[in-house]
Design a protein around this motif. Sequence first.
Motif, short mmCIF file in Angstrom:
data_model
loop_
_atom_site.label_atom_id
_atom_site.label_comp_id
_atom_site.label_asym_id
_atom_site.label_seq_id
_atom_site.Cartn_x
_atom_site.Cartn_y
_atom_site.Cartn_z
N ASP A 33 0.74 -1.27 -0.08
CA ASP A 33 -0.05 0.09 0.06
C ASP A 33 0.87 1.08 -0.01
O ASP A 33 0.74 2.29 -0.72
CB ASP A 33 -0.86 0.02 1.19
N PHE A 36 2.17 1.70 -3.36
CA PHE A 36 0.97 2.05 -4.26
C PHE A 36 0.87 3.61 -4.42
O PHE A 36 0.61 3.98 -5.15
CB PHE A 36 -0.03 1.32 -3.94
N ASN A 37 0.74 3.93 -3.02
CA ASN A 37 0.48 5.60 -2.88
C ASN A 37 1.82 6.08 -3.45
O ASN A 37 1.58 7.48 -4.15
CB ASN A 37 0.42 5.86 -1.36
N THR A 64 -3.40 -5.14 -9.65
CA THR A 64 -2.53 -4.18 -9.83
C THR A 64 -1.47 -4.22 -8.78
O THR A 64 -0.49 -3.82 -8.82
CB THR A 64 -3.23 -2.84 -9.93
N ARG A 65 -1.96 -4.43 -7.43
CA ARG A 65 -1.25 -4.45 -6.33
C ARG A 65 -0.08 -5.75 -6.62
O ARG A 65 1.01 -5.51 -5.88
CB ARG A 65 -1.97 -4.46 -5.20
N ILE A 68 2.58 -4.47 -8.64
CA ILE A 68 3.36 -3.53 -8.10
C ILE A 68 4.53 -4.28 -7.12
O ILE A 68 5.80 -3.80 -7.11
CB ILE A 68 2.61 -2.58 -7.11
N LEU A 149 -0.57 2.55 -14.09
CA LEU A 149 0.51 1.70 -13.29
C LEU A 149 1.23 0.91 -14.14
O LEU A 149 2.52 0.66 -13.84
CB LEU A 149 0.00 1.07 -12.20
#
Length: 260
Positions: A33, A36-37, A64-65, A68, A149
């Motif tokens: 997280d 991501f931010n 998506t995470r 990442i 992303l």
Amino acid sequence: MGLMDHLSELRARLVRCCIAVGLGFLVCWSVVDPIFNALVNPLLAVLPPGSHAQYTTLPEGFFTRMYIAFVAGVFVTSPVVFYQIWSFIAPGLYDEEKRHIIPVAILSALFFVAGGAFCYLVVFPYAFSFFVSFSTSEIVVMPKISDYLGFVLKLILAFGLIFEMPLFALFLSRMGLITATLMRSTRRYAVLGIFIVAAILTPPDVVSQLLMAGPMLLLYEVSILVAAAFGRKKPAPENVETGDAQQGEASVKDKTAEEA
């Protein structure tokens, strides 16, 4: 080593790389997280009022995470990955050069991270400001987060690999596969290839292409200097002739000794 031995070694090193990246993925998933931010902040900073990023499918946020965390795992475990790569190449080097595999692997990881940081800190603010500047009060940009992303992570990986150019030039020149003279003679083709690669990896705008092509051109020139400084030197003609003469004298002495 035969061909099958090389293939077996390649397979073993690829397995080690996959295990390392898998462990890095698990570590980065626990802090995905904040990552991501951090990746979304450059976009949110330039979005006009009333605009926002969005998901368009239910599983989009989860996958998506995962993507990442995978890319972040590659960066985190890059020292191990580059160590496996250079260790596989090491049999083509001299014994004294093989001792520097670990420092070179660490340098490779630092260059890789530096390329990603350059993309994040320098390229993204200019590129995103350029793209968002075309929105109006009637037509508002609302990017899809997975597309954004995917584009961002592709650029970060591309810049990370581009910054490895001098180190690869070092190894290839030490192995005798390239020379500074060869790189200078093919400079015009390299420039063309650099702009083609930049056009493929970046969006179809001049700003992004120049932001990628500029560092690549500079790194190509640095690679030429590296190849000139550390490339294998051919034996001088005088040394070759002296060696031939010494071998001839040695053979004459051997014949004389046999006749005696």
